[in-house]
Design a protein around this motif. Structure first.
Motif, short mmCIF file in Angstrom:
data_model
loop_
_atom_site.label_atom_id
_atom_site.label_comp_id
_atom_site.label_asym_id
_atom_site.label_seq_id
_atom_site.Cartn_x
_atom_site.Cartn_y
_atom_site.Cartn_z
N THR A 1 0.45 15.74 15.03
CA THR A 1 0.40 17.08 15.62
C THR A 1 1.63 17.84 15.19
N LEU A 2 1.45 19.16 15.06
CA LEU A 2 2.54 20.01 14.59
C LEU A 2 2.76 21.13 15.60
N ASP A 3 3.98 21.17 16.14
CA ASP A 3 4.34 22.25 17.06
C ASP A 3 4.78 23.46 16.26
N ILE A 4 4.14 24.61 16.54
CA ILE A 4 4.47 25.86 15.83
C ILE A 4 4.81 26.89 16.91
N PRO A 5 6.07 26.99 17.29
CA PRO A 5 6.44 27.90 18.40
C PRO A 5 6.14 29.37 18.10
N VAL B 1 -3.46 20.09 15.21
CA VAL B 1 -3.74 18.65 15.28
C VAL B 1 -4.52 18.21 14.04
N SER B 2 -4.09 17.11 13.44
CA SER B 2 -4.75 16.59 12.24
C SER B 2 -5.71 15.47 12.58
N GLU B 3 -6.73 15.30 11.73
CA GLU B 3 -7.61 14.13 11.79
C GLU B 3 -6.84 12.93 11.22
N PRO B 4 -7.18 11.71 11.68
CA PRO B 4 -6.53 10.52 11.10
C PRO B 4 -6.87 10.38 9.61
N TYR B 5 -5.96 9.84 8.85
CA TYR B 5 -6.19 9.57 7.43
C TYR B 5 -5.29 8.43 7.01
N ALA B 6 -5.54 7.91 5.82
CA ALA B 6 -4.77 6.76 5.32
C ALA B 6 -4.47 6.93 3.84
N PHE B 7 -3.30 6.45 3.44
CA PHE B 7 -2.92 6.42 2.03
C PHE B 7 -3.51 5.16 1.38
N PRO B 8 -3.84 5.23 0.11
CA PRO B 8 -4.46 4.07 -0.55
C PRO B 8 -3.49 2.89 -0.65
N SER B 9 -4.09 1.71 -0.77
CA SER B 9 -3.30 0.48 -0.91
C SER B 9 -2.53 0.47 -2.22
N THR B 10 -1.28 0.06 -2.16
CA THR B 10 -0.45 -0.08 -3.36
C THR B 10 0.32 -1.39 -3.29
N VAL B 11 0.70 -1.89 -4.46
CA VAL B 11 1.44 -3.15 -4.53
C VAL B 11 2.93 -2.87 -4.35
N LEU B 12 3.56 -3.62 -3.46
CA LEU B 12 5.00 -3.49 -3.24
C LEU B 12 5.77 -4.22 -4.34
N GLY B 13 6.92 -3.69 -4.65
CA GLY B 13 7.79 -4.37 -5.59
C GLY B 13 8.43 -5.58 -4.95
N ALA B 14 8.93 -6.46 -5.78
CA ALA B 14 9.58 -7.68 -5.27
C ALA B 14 10.75 -7.30 -4.37
N GLY B 15 10.72 -7.81 -3.14
CA GLY B 15 11.81 -7.56 -2.21
C GLY B 15 11.77 -6.19 -1.55
N GLU B 16 10.73 -5.41 -1.77
CA GLU B 16 10.66 -4.07 -1.18
C GLU B 16 10.34 -4.17 0.30
N ARG B 17 11.20 -3.61 1.13
CA ARG B 17 11.06 -3.77 2.58
C ARG B 17 10.84 -2.45 3.31
N SER B 18 10.93 -1.33 2.60
CA SER B 18 10.70 -0.03 3.24
C SER B 18 10.42 1.00 2.16
#
Length: 277
Positions: free
Chosen positions: A171-175, A203-220
């Motif tokens: 949701t986005l507040d727009i004063p 208010v936005s509808e739910p959505y998802a980003f596509p699956s991607t492979v993480l790099g070795a040791g990538e934690r965030s």
């Protein structure tokens, strides 16, 4: 008879007797041959051609070496562990060997790694942080006396962690004025709201980003939020805020955040899913 005639007859008689004796001796000899003479006897050489040729010593040695190589030296290999940045390969041999890991894409060749040794067993890590493709591997070894052996071919790839980010709530507040927001994550951008939406809330509808492979040791990784805001006839203002999204080692986690910029506030409910294969 005169004396001279008598002498002649006697001489003739003696001659006749000598001729008879000589003829007898000639008749006593074996016809057509010379008398045997005692002396050394010479035996001629005889060359014997064998009906089948026996195997040479070189051929026999080669055959024996081949049999010893294939049956006397056993090498077994296995993938002991799959890591995010590679695989660990372990071998066991019937005796100490100098071992080499042969590996490549599509077949166990083109690259190699030397195991520590000589040893009857050992392990080595093959670094594969930059590829997700499977590799083919084989351990070859040589004993102290020169015999060689190899393991069966193995196939493996590094451990892959895939991440999916779902925006379950936004949701986005727009004063005042109008606004909007765009989101970008790991190369994909969605603009679920605006720009140019009137407030006080969108208010936005739910959505998802596509699956991607993480790099070795990538934690965030960053979720980039681009805010759009316009008040009256003023130019549209924009600003990008990067929200850090932590990744679990595997499984799911949820994240609720409120992010404000240029007079707007975004309320986000996120779910992060990491799968391992």
């Amino acid at each position: 008879m005169s004396r001279r005639l008598l002498v002649v007859l006697i001489v003739l008689g003696v001659l006749a007797m000598g001729v008879g004796v000589a003829g007898g001796l000639l008749l006593a000899r074996e016809p057509g041959g010379e008398p045997a003479v005692a002396g050394p006897t010479t035996i001629p050489e005889t060359t014997v051609t064998p009906t089948s040729e026996p195997a040479s010593s070189t051929s026999s040695t080669s055959s024996s070496s081949t049999t010893s190589t294939t049956s006397g030296l056993r090498v077994q290999a296995r993938v002991a562990e799959r890591l995010e940045d590679g695989v660990v390969v372990r071998y066991e041999a019937s005796e100490p060997i100098s071992a080499v890991l042969q590996w490549g894409f599509g077949g166990p060749g083109g690259h190699q790694l030397q195991f520590p040794g000589p040893a009857a067993q050992g392990s080595i890590k093959l670094a594969l942080a930059r590829t997700t493709r499977p590799v083919s591997m084989r351990v070859t070894g040589q004993s102290a006396d020169g015999r060689t052996g190899s393991s069966d071919t193995l196939s493996a790839r590094r451990l892959l962690r895939r991440v999916v980010l779902e925006v379950q709530q936004l949701t986005l507040d727009i004063p005042n004025g109008t606004g909007g927001i765009a989101t970008a994550f790991r190369g994909t951008t969605f603009t679920p709201l605006g720009p140019g939406l009137a407030g006080p809330r969108a208010v936005s509808e739910p959505y998802a980003f596509p699956s991607t492979v993480l790099g070795a040791g990538e934690r965030s990784g960053p979720l980039a939020l681009r805010f759009f805001h316009q008040v009256r006839q003023d130019p549209t203002r924009t600003r990008v805020v990067n929200l850090t999204v932590p990744f679990p080692r595997s499984g799911q986690s949820t994240l609720n955040r409120n992010v404000s910029a240029i007079g707007l506030t975004a309320h986000l409910g996120l779910r992060v899913t990491v799968t391992v294969s």
